[in-house]
Design an enzyme around this catalytic site. Structure first.
Site: not given
Ligand SMILES: [Zn+2]
Length: 505
Positions: A277, A351
């Protein structure tokens, strides 16, 4: 711990909170106070400083030794009053008075609000709001710099004996609910060096020990290997912290009753992995375990309230880090249900760990229903802002029940779509499914393609049939109030626990 009571003869306090409607005459209790102070409230209203619009507040000094300060709180128009607003008003008054370092406060419960909600419900909601507002995550600060916790709350009301009894029943339930909500906040706010999968498992064990009807099992790497949880193992392999798969069982229902299964994402820190990120998006990623915390908090409260249901909580937990051993984009992982997943982006890791948890529910449990909680997508936040969570399900009944449960207690959900276009977006040529999809452009439909990915693991592995009703709640929009709101401090807010308790009760 705050001590609560009704105002007695010697009701000395630091401040009394007096909520008033914009469009209604003062009720008897407020009128008496007004008379006692020679029309003080009338004078204030005449000066137009305070019109009693919703969330307007003004602090008055009374020169009275018993009640030296009165916080007038505007409730707005009577027809606009609802549980959500009431809780915000209660919270805002607590935070305001704490700002003055006051620790013993009185609370006038207006007759109209007692009538509107009923005494029991008013007891629940007022208590939850006070306890939530009183909570501060500041144990890392030096002592003097910490928020002064409330010591005493005194309720003042015109309720009769029967109503007071009901109010106290509600109040007691409210304390249990608030304990669960603030547990979730504590876990979420705890820094990621401390809040590891092992720590989360230990905290879960502590909860399980408190309740007779609760059992816990914590799976480690060898168990996960045996069960074929290739996705959870894959995500965890870049971190020095061991992954844990926490199974919490509460048997409040009849033996043999199918359980409601609650699944929660427990990423204790999400760096994005090798698909790292950018810095600005990496702070607050300690909150990526709030799905798991919500499940733990909910089951804790369900047991404390003795809800007559069997509930199983599944909390896959690991850390998502970049390293020489980290999983990579282009890797193919195999989930517990035997389906393969192409990794398109290692930051879509939530997920993946949920894929194994949902497979576990599908293959090992016979669920009555499955509801999962996850801080899953930024896309959900873009869609809804930070005071609503997204809910996804093909089952209208579950959505309606969740929606009405949330409204009943003042939280907000909004249904977002599942559908063929989202399911097709996560199809893949070289594996059964891929972990990222888009509909029409980069990042488009991200909340729904994530939900469609999860849906894949709720189906029968062979036939692809739906075998239980399933709903997914994307918490990412709503788990915190940003820098905080006037009625609740920043950090994790415990969203979802009370909605789920209302839903399960
Ligand atoms: Zn993530």
């Amino acid at each position: 711990m705050i001590s609560y009571s009704f105002v007695g003869e010697k009701g000395k306090m630091d401040a009394l909170v007096v909520p008033v409607f914009e469009d209604k005459k003062f009720d008897t209790l407020v009128k008496d106070l007004n008379d006692l102070h020679e029309g003080l409230f009338d004078d204030v209203k005449k000066l137009k400083d305070f019109e009693a619009k919703a969330k307007q507040m003004t602090l008055l000094y009374t020169q009275d030794k018993v009640v030296p300060r009165i916080l007038l709180v505007g409730m707005g128009k009577k027809k606009s009053m609802n549980v959500r607003l009431w809780k915000q008003l209660v919270g805002q008054s607590v935070v305001t008075l704490q700002g003055k370092k006051l620790q013993k406060i009185g609370y006038v419960l207006p007759v109209d609000v007692v009538k509107m909600f009923g005494a029991k419900k008013l007891g629940v909601e007022t208590t939850v709001a006070i306890e939530a507002a009183n909570y501060a995550f500041d144990s890392h600060k030096t002592k003097d710099a910490r928020v002064k916790s409330l010591k005493n709350v005194l309720f003042a009301s015109d309720m009769d004996g029967r109503q007071k009894k009901q109010f106290l029943v509600g109040h007691k339930n409210g304390l249990s609910i608030a304990e669960g909500v603030n547990l979730v906040r504590f876990l979420g706010n705890t820094p990621p060096t401390v809040m590891t999968p092992t720590y989360l498992a230990k905290e879960s064990e502590k909860v399980a020990k408190k309740h007779k009807k609760m059992k816990i099992k914590v799976l480690s790497r060898p168990d996960m290997k045996r069960l074929g949880m290739g996705c959870l193992l894959g995500v965890s392999q870049g971190s020095q912290h061991e992954p844990k798969f926490i199974i919490l069982e509460y048997s409040g229902g009849k033996k043999g009753d199918k359980p409601s299964v609650l699944v929660g994402k427990g990423i204790t820190f999400d760096s994005g992995g090798l698909s790292l990120k950018p810095g600005a998006y990496m702070s607050d990623m300690k909150f990526d375990m709030l799905g798991a915390a919500t499940v733990l908090g909910t089951i804790h409260v369900a047991a404390a309230l003795g809800i007559k249901k069997n509930i199983v909580g599944l909390m896959p937990s690991c850390e998502n880090m970049p390293s020489g051993t980290a999983y990579r984009p282009d890797d193919i992982l195999t989930a517990m249900n035997g389906k393969s997943v192409l990794i398109d982006n290692t930051d879509a890791e939530g997920r993946l760990i949920l894929a194994d948890a949902l497979s576990y529910a599908t293959m090992k449990l016979k669920p009555k229903e499955v509801i999962d909680f996850a801080t899953l997508t930024g896309a959900c936040m873009v869609a809804l802002g930070n005071e609503r969570s997204g809910v996804f399900s093909h089952n209208d009944k579950i959505v309606e029940r969740l929606d009405s449960a949330s409204k009943e207690i003042g939280e907000q959900l909004w249904r977002l779509p599942l559908g063929l276009e989202y399911s097709e977006a996560v199809k893949c040529e070289i594996a059964d499914i891929k972990n990222l999809g888009q509909v029409g452009g980069r990042g488009f439909g991200g909340a729904s393609t994530a939900a469609a990915f999860l849906e894949f693991f709720t189906k029968h592995p062979k036939s692809g049939d739906e075998i239980y009703p399933w709903a997914h709640i994307d918490l990412s929009s709503c788990y915190w109030g940003g820098k905080g709101k006037p009625w609740v401090r920043g950090g994790a807010n415990g969203f979802g626990v009370q909605t789920m308790i209302e839903y399960l009760s």
